[in-house]
Design a protein around this motif. Structure first.
Motif, mmCIF file in Angstrom:
data_model
loop_
_atom_site.group_PDB
_atom_site.id
_atom_site.type_symbol
_atom_site.label_atom_id
_atom_site.label_comp_id
_atom_site.label_asym_id
_atom_site.label_seq_id
_atom_site.Cartn_x
_atom_site.Cartn_y
_atom_site.Cartn_z
ATOM 1 N N LYS A 178 106.587 -49.902 6.648
ATOM 2 C CA LYS A 178 107.168 -49.295 7.853
ATOM 3 C C LYS A 178 108.298 -50.188 8.374
ATOM 4 N N ALA A 179 108.013 -51.488 8.429
ATOM 5 C CA ALA A 179 109.034 -52.429 8.908
ATOM 6 C C ALA A 179 110.264 -52.415 8.004
ATOM 7 N N ASP A 180 110.054 -52.163 6.721
ATOM 8 C CA ASP A 180 111.184 -52.106 5.770
ATOM 9 C C ASP A 180 111.901 -50.752 5.782
ATOM 10 N N GLY A 181 111.424 -49.827 6.613
ATOM 11 C CA GLY A 181 112.082 -48.516 6.702
ATOM 12 C C GLY A 181 111.715 -47.577 5.567
ATOM 13 N N MET A 182 110.600 -47.854 4.898
ATOM 14 C CA MET A 182 110.201 -47.027 3.749
ATOM 15 C C MET A 182 109.290 -45.865 4.162
ATOM 16 N N ASP B 111 98.006 -39.114 12.329
ATOM 17 C CA ASP B 111 97.220 -39.122 11.094
ATOM 18 C C ASP B 111 98.105 -39.046 9.854
ATOM 19 N N GLU B 112 99.396 -38.767 10.079
ATOM 20 C CA GLU B 112 100.271 -38.463 8.941
ATOM 21 C C GLU B 112 101.172 -39.645 8.560
ATOM 22 N N ILE B 113 101.285 -39.853 7.258
ATOM 23 C CA ILE B 113 102.174 -40.906 6.746
ATOM 24 C C ILE B 113 103.270 -40.207 5.954
ATOM 25 N N ARG B 114 104.514 -40.467 6.324
ATOM 26 C CA ARG B 114 105.644 -39.829 5.633
ATOM 27 C C ARG B 114 106.577 -40.891 5.084
ATOM 28 N N LEU B 115 106.914 -40.767 3.816
ATOM 29 C CA LEU B 115 107.923 -41.672 3.273
ATOM 30 C C LEU B 115 109.283 -41.233 3.789
ATOM 31 N N THR B 116 110.123 -42.181 4.117
ATOM 32 C CA THR B 116 111.506 -41.842 4.437
ATOM 33 C C THR B 116 112.211 -41.504 3.118
ATOM 34 N N ARG B 117 113.414 -40.973 3.177
ATOM 35 C CA ARG B 117 114.129 -40.673 1.932
ATOM 36 C C ARG B 117 114.352 -41.961 1.138
ATOM 37 N N THR B 118 114.641 -43.040 1.851
ATOM 38 C CA THR B 118 114.817 -44.337 1.183
ATOM 39 C C THR B 118 113.546 -44.728 0.428
ATOM 40 N N GLY B 119 112.403 -44.526 1.074
ATOM 41 C CA GLY B 119 111.135 -44.880 0.439
ATOM 42 C C GLY B 119 110.812 -43.967 -0.727
ATOM 43 N N LEU B 120 111.075 -42.675 -0.517
ATOM 44 C CA LEU B 120 110.741 -41.694 -1.556
ATOM 45 C C LEU B 120 111.503 -41.983 -2.856
ATOM 46 N N LEU B 121 112.743 -42.387 -2.715
ATOM 47 C CA LEU B 121 113.577 -42.596 -3.903
ATOM 48 C C LEU B 121 113.184 -43.851 -4.688
ATOM 49 N N ARG B 122 112.346 -44.691 -4.115
ATOM 50 C CA ARG B 122 111.895 -45.888 -4.848
ATOM 51 C C ARG B 122 110.377 -46.000 -4.793
ATOM 52 N N VAL B 123 109.725 -44.857 -4.715
ATOM 53 C CA VAL B 123 108.281 -44.881 -4.471
ATOM 54 C C VAL B 123 107.530 -45.711 -5.519
ATOM 55 N N ASP B 124 107.942 -45.624 -6.794
ATOM 56 C CA ASP B 124 107.203 -46.364 -7.835
ATOM 57 C C ASP B 124 107.272 -47.867 -7.607
ATOM 58 N N GLN B 125 108.338 -48.299 -6.961
ATOM 59 C CA GLN B 125 108.488 -49.729 -6.736
ATOM 60 C C GLN B 125 107.727 -50.193 -5.490
ATOM 61 N N LEU B 126 107.300 -49.233 -4.657
ATOM 62 C CA LEU B 126 106.556 -49.593 -3.444
ATOM 63 C C LEU B 126 105.047 -49.668 -3.676
ATOM 64 N N LEU B 127 104.571 -48.911 -4.644
ATOM 65 C CA LEU B 127 103.124 -48.714 -4.776
ATOM 66 C C LEU B 127 102.318 -49.985 -5.054
ATOM 67 N N PRO B 128 102.861 -50.955 -5.790
ATOM 68 C CA PRO B 128 102.067 -52.177 -6.011
ATOM 69 C C PRO B 128 101.635 -52.859 -4.707
ATOM 70 N N ALA B 129 102.286 -52.558 -3.594
ATOM 71 C CA ALA B 129 101.871 -53.150 -2.313
ATOM 72 C C ALA B 129 100.432 -52.766 -1.967
ATOM 73 N N PHE B 130 99.934 -51.683 -2.553
ATOM 74 C CA PHE B 130 98.574 -51.216 -2.242
ATOM 75 C C PHE B 130 97.541 -51.738 -3.244
#
Ligand SMILES: C[S@@+](CC[C@H](N)C(=O)[O-])C[C@H]1O[C@@H](n2cnc3c(N)ncnc32)[C@H](O)[C@@H]1O
Ligand code: SF4
Length: 444
Positions: A404-408, A414-433
């Motif tokens: 969230k702090a990174d703008g992703m 209850d809802e979590i939405r990826l920003t367009r920036t986050g959506l376009l690099r989603v595979d690179q974000l997932l290891p955070a989990f």
């Protein structure tokens, strides 16, 4: 497919050249943690009755292609003749017949079937009919919601399309990748644009419930102009859905090997690929499409559902059939043997073909479903609470806060939405989990 941590493409390095080792996240825990010493876990899981309320799908791996694309990371063979293919079809059918008797499969309704590749459309009509007849004879799929099938344009003829339709395929996915002949040739595709133009009217006329067109952003030789033209040609083709992948360079591609040896052509950097991906999405939005996931846009008001994707991302059972095929049954991930001779030998001897497996824990299944569903771009916490009895907002607070702090992403109740920036690099974000033990590990 496809639809597969990672060393080279963390958020911090994502503006640089595409490096060897990038991956498409298709599962969790990463495949490198699955072990041959755990194969018995899969065999045991198949002896158990199914878990309640868990749909079942079949994955049939058809590993043949006319030519190996230089970017491809799938297990494919380009050297098999018709009698070898027939032997393979019989083996897959025998594998289905064997699986049909197991407690985890016997008598269960089948929600979907996925013919993945390789290139399922490489099969002759005779072999395709044989395969479907025998697999359906063993594992009936009346009342099925979706039969999805991958096709390479140059392998299709009108009679073959009629057969594909007749055997019950509802969703045909066409691997177009690009429309520019120079780019197709450079990247080792077997087809040229003439073949794409020829098959699109046939595909439309065949009357599938849905057809999808795959593109890759960042093929070798692509430019702003050629990409924009590919997007326009896609809109003219007017598929029900368009899937766009950003070019990945896993270790086992031809281009990756060239790069590791210090050569190979230039591959567009991540920033450029994301820009192209974004431009395509925006143009498709103008043309009447809407987002269905980080990769796929569907026609507004059309039939955009994708049962295979949604079911897998929600933790269904997936029975893998075929060499190197992988799936998930009763909480255990497993993959079949990847060597042609050994796969055939085992099946023909009446043995299971399981090679490596991983028994997931409840928390790993939660993480898996969370990261895969994040690829939809929008998830609610409530279904996870209901299924796992866990608040994802609390359990993964650290990862959500950071992204969230990174703008992703954004969180709204209850809802979590990826920003367009986050959506376009989603595979690179997932290891955070990922759990700590799975961080910074090789993926495959
Ligand atoms: C199994 S192939 C589809 C069917 C058929 N084999 C074909 O290529 O036309 C699945 C899809 O994976 C995608 N793909 C393969 N290698 C890729 C890579 N290195 N990066 C991104 N996408 C890739 C392509 O879009 C391809 O259509
Ligand atoms: S045709 Fe498809 S599966 Fe075959 S090598 Fe090319 S991308 Fe891979």
């Amino acid at each position: 497919m496809s639809e597969r941590s990672e060393p080279a493409t963390s958020v911090g390095t994502s503006h640089v050249e595409t490096e060897v080792g990038s991956v498409f996240v298709s599962n969790y825990p990463p495949y490198s943690f699955w072990g041959e010493d755990r194969a018995q876990g899969a065999l045991d899981a198949l002896q158990q009755p199914p878990r309640p309320d868990t749909p079942l799908g079949l994955y049939l791996h058809i590993p043949f292609c006319r030519r190996r694309c230089k970017f491809c990371y799938f297990k494919v063979y380009t050297d098999k003749n018709s009698s070898e293919i027939e032997r393979y079809v019989e083996a897959v059918a025998a594998e289905a017949e064997r699986a049909a008797k197991l407690p985890a499969v016997a008598g269960r309704p089948v929600k979907f079937v996925y013919f993945g590749g390789g290139t399922p459309s490489y099969l002759s009509t005779k072999h395709l009919r044989m395969l479907v007849e025998r697999v359906r004879g063993a594992i009936p799929w009346d009342g099925i919601e979706e039969v999805a099938f991958e096709a390479e344009p140059g392998t299709l003829t009108e009679p073959k399309l009629a057969t594909i339709r007749e055997v019950g395929v509802t969703r045909l996915s066409l691997g177009v990748e690009h429309f520019d002949d120079e780019i197709l040739r450079e990247n080792g595709r077997a087809h040229v644009s003439k073949e794409i133009d020829r098959v699109i009217p046939w595909v439309r006329a065949a009357g599938f419930e849905q057809w999808n067109l795959d593109l890759i952003a960042g093929m070798v030789g692509d430019t702003d102009a050629t990409w924009a033209r590919a997007v326009e040609r896609t809109i003219e083709a007017s598929p029900d859905s368009v899937t766009i992948y950003q070019m990945e360079l896993p270790f086992n591609t031809v281009y990756s090997k060239q790069k590791l040896e210090g050569g190979g052509p230039h591959i567009a950097d991540w920033k450029t690929k994301r820009r192209w991906h974004d431009e395509a999405f925006r143009r498709l939005e103008q043309a009447g499409y809407e987002l269905s996931s980080a990769y796929t846009m569907v026609k507004k008001g059309g039939n955009g559902r994708f049962v295979y994707r949604n079911s897998v991302w929600q933790g269904c059972d997936l029975l893998p059939l075929g060499v190197s095929s992988f799936g998930h049954m009763n909480g255990v991930h497993y993959q079949n043997i990847s060597r042609w001779d050994e796969y055939l030998r085992r099946i023909e001897a009446g043995e299971a073909a399981v090679d490596r497996a991983y028994e997931t824990s409840e928390s790993e299944r939660l993480t898996r479903e969370l990261i895969l569903q994040l690829k939809l771009g929008r998830i609610s916490a409530a279904p996870f609470q209901e299924k796992f009895g866990v608040s994802i907002l609390e359990t993964f607070a650290g990862a959500f806060d950071k992204l969230k702090a990174d703008g992703m992403l954004e969180i709204d109740g209850d809802e979590i939405r990826l920003t367009r920036t986050g959506l376009l690099r989603v595979d690179q974000l997932l290891p955070a989990f990922y759990a700590e033990a799975h961080q910074n590990a090789r993926y495959t």
